[in-house]
Design a protein around this motif. Structure first.
Motif, mmCIF file in Angstrom:
data_model
loop_
_atom_site.group_PDB
_atom_site.id
_atom_site.type_symbol
_atom_site.label_atom_id
_atom_site.label_comp_id
_atom_site.label_asym_id
_atom_site.label_seq_id
_atom_site.Cartn_x
_atom_site.Cartn_y
_atom_site.Cartn_z
ATOM 1 N N THR A 1 -66.141 37.240 66.246
ATOM 2 C CA THR A 1 -67.134 37.835 65.355
ATOM 3 C C THR A 1 -66.437 38.425 64.135
ATOM 4 O O THR A 1 -65.213 38.552 64.095
ATOM 5 N N GLN A 2 -67.223 38.805 63.154
ATOM 6 C CA GLN A 2 -66.683 39.460 61.969
ATOM 7 C C GLN A 2 -67.496 40.718 61.683
ATOM 8 O O GLN A 2 -68.681 40.801 62.010
ATOM 9 N N PRO A 3 -66.882 41.729 61.094
ATOM 10 C CA PRO A 3 -67.632 42.941 60.744
ATOM 11 C C PRO A 3 -68.608 42.657 59.612
ATOM 12 O O PRO A 3 -68.357 41.806 58.758
ATOM 13 N N VAL A 4 -69.724 43.368 59.650
ATOM 14 C CA VAL A 4 -70.762 43.202 58.636
ATOM 15 C C VAL A 4 -71.075 44.565 58.034
ATOM 16 O O VAL A 4 -71.521 45.468 58.751
ATOM 17 N N GLU B 1 -67.280 49.597 64.494
ATOM 18 C CA GLU B 1 -66.543 48.726 63.584
ATOM 19 C C GLU B 1 -67.445 47.671 62.952
ATOM 20 O O GLU B 1 -66.965 46.716 62.335
ATOM 21 N N HIS C 1 -69.307 45.257 64.208
ATOM 22 C CA HIS C 1 -69.304 43.884 64.726
ATOM 23 C C HIS C 1 -70.612 43.522 65.420
ATOM 24 O O HIS C 1 -70.987 42.349 65.443
ATOM 25 N N THR D 1 -70.829 35.504 63.644
ATOM 26 C CA THR D 1 -69.616 34.831 64.077
ATOM 27 C C THR D 1 -68.576 34.829 62.964
ATOM 28 O O THR D 1 -68.907 34.939 61.774
ATOM 29 N N LYS D 2 -67.326 34.692 63.363
ATOM 30 C CA LYS D 2 -66.235 34.640 62.393
ATOM 31 C C LYS D 2 -66.360 33.380 61.528
ATOM 32 O O LYS D 2 -66.045 33.394 60.337
ATOM 33 N N ARG E 1 -73.198 32.334 55.801
ATOM 34 C CA ARG E 1 -73.103 33.783 55.939
ATOM 35 C C ARG E 1 -74.185 34.546 55.187
ATOM 36 O O ARG E 1 -74.773 35.491 55.714
#
Length: 333
Positions: free
Chosen positions: A90-93, A110, A112, A255-256, A261
């Motif tokens: 995953t990636q932070p948003v 964080e 995520h 997701t990463k 996006r």
């Protein structure tokens, strides 16, 4: 370009970023999120392709890596959310909208994962055979007076593992082990089925109390084939001794890989909006996470309760220990 669910589910190569689509891997049943998907698409024109992934979502995302077609993950249970984050997929948003709409205790520190709804793990009780106030705590479920009167789905089910993890957080290993053994000794039958099946078992006289999530009662009351069974039970909100009622969440993470996006973020923010939160409340009978959005009239009629203040992330960390205890006592055996 349009992708069928089958094509999305089987995709192993990266998809191009499309202006009018996003791809979602969902652990939630399709019928529960379709009203949300339809409303979002009607408002934005963005198509949401949903692939239902029942098991191994984290492993699948790891295997797909940067080639994954998935933009978002929708799932239930804090442990599942944390598992996906811990897998590094995953990636932070950062979003002012999400921060404004979702309380801090229902989103990852964080950024995520973000909670979208909450639900209580409560007791279903026979209207005819169980009086108000007979079950006030989760600890009561191990009381010998309930011997042969309790129904529950598998102890290794995510919802029950989370409840056991919360018990661990409050009472430690030995007391939790004794509690599991006590509940097992009180079972009217081996753990089986889903939460709705426990309601049906009470209606059929197979047991007097059961453990389940709140929203299933709402769904059953709106199903002509299940309404009679749902009307045979009442909802009780037990607490942990000295604490509150166990809550869990459904949530979303980006997701990463996220090939789409920008539109994925639009969907995340929309899911926290008043409109989406009302759909969750009225259609799925869940508790909105946005404080300004009211519960449905049906859910509100069940009464109020005090949520357990134990942080969900603390509960998620104890999931492996909880599962180990459940297996050690052979709860489903």
């Amino acid at each position: 370009m349009r992708f069928s669910l089958l094509a999305l589910a089987c995709a192993t190569t990266a998809l191009p970023a499309l202006a009018d689509e996003i791809n979602v891997y969902s652990h939630r049943q399709p019928e529960l999120i379709q009203p949300l998907v339809d409303a979002f698409t009607a408002e934005t024109g963005i198509t949401v392709n949903v692939a239902f992934v029942d098991k191994g979502m984290a492993e699948r995302l790891v295997a797909e890596g940067a080639r994954s077609p998935a933009d978002l993950v929708l799932t239930v249970d804090i442990a599942r959310l944390q598992q996906i984050v811990d897998a590094g997929v995953t990636q932070p948003v950062q979003s002012d909208v999400l921060e404004a709409n979702i309380p801090a205790d229902l989103r990852d520190a964080e950024d995520h994962w973000f909670g979208l709804t909450s639900r209580a793990r409560i007791v279903y009780a026979s209207v005819d055979r169980v009086a108000e106030g007979e079950v006030t705590t989760y600890e009561d479920l191990a009381d010998p007076k309930w011997k042969g009167r309790v129904c529950i789905r598998s102890g290794t089910n995510d919802y029950n593992v989370a409840l056991t993890a919360a018990m661990l957080a409050h009472h430690g290993v030995e007391e939790t082990r004794a509690w599991l053994e006590g509940v097992k000794a009180n079972l009217a039958r081996k753990p089986e089925g889903g939460d709705r099946d426990q309601v049906k078992a009470i209606a059929a006289g197979q047991c007097d109390i059961a453990v389940g999530n709140t929203y299933y009662i709402g769904q059953m009351l709106n199903d002509p084939e299940q309404k009679e069974a749902a009307e045979a039970v009442r909802i009780l909100f037990p607490i942990f001794e000295g604490a509150g009622t166990h809550l869990n969440v459904s949530g979303v993470a980006m997701t990463k890989a996220a090939p789409n996006r920008e539109n994925a973020l639009k969907f995340m923010e929309w899911l926290s909006s008043d409109e989406a939160q009302r759909i969750y409340a009225e259609t799925n009978h869940e508790f909105p996470v946005k404080p300004e959005v009211a519960k449905s009239a049906l859910v509100a009629s069940w009464g109020t309760f005090t949520p357990d203040p134990m942080p969900l992330t603390d509960v998620a960390k104890l999931r492996p220990d909880a599962l180990k205890l459940i297996e050690e006592v052979n709860f489903d055996g």
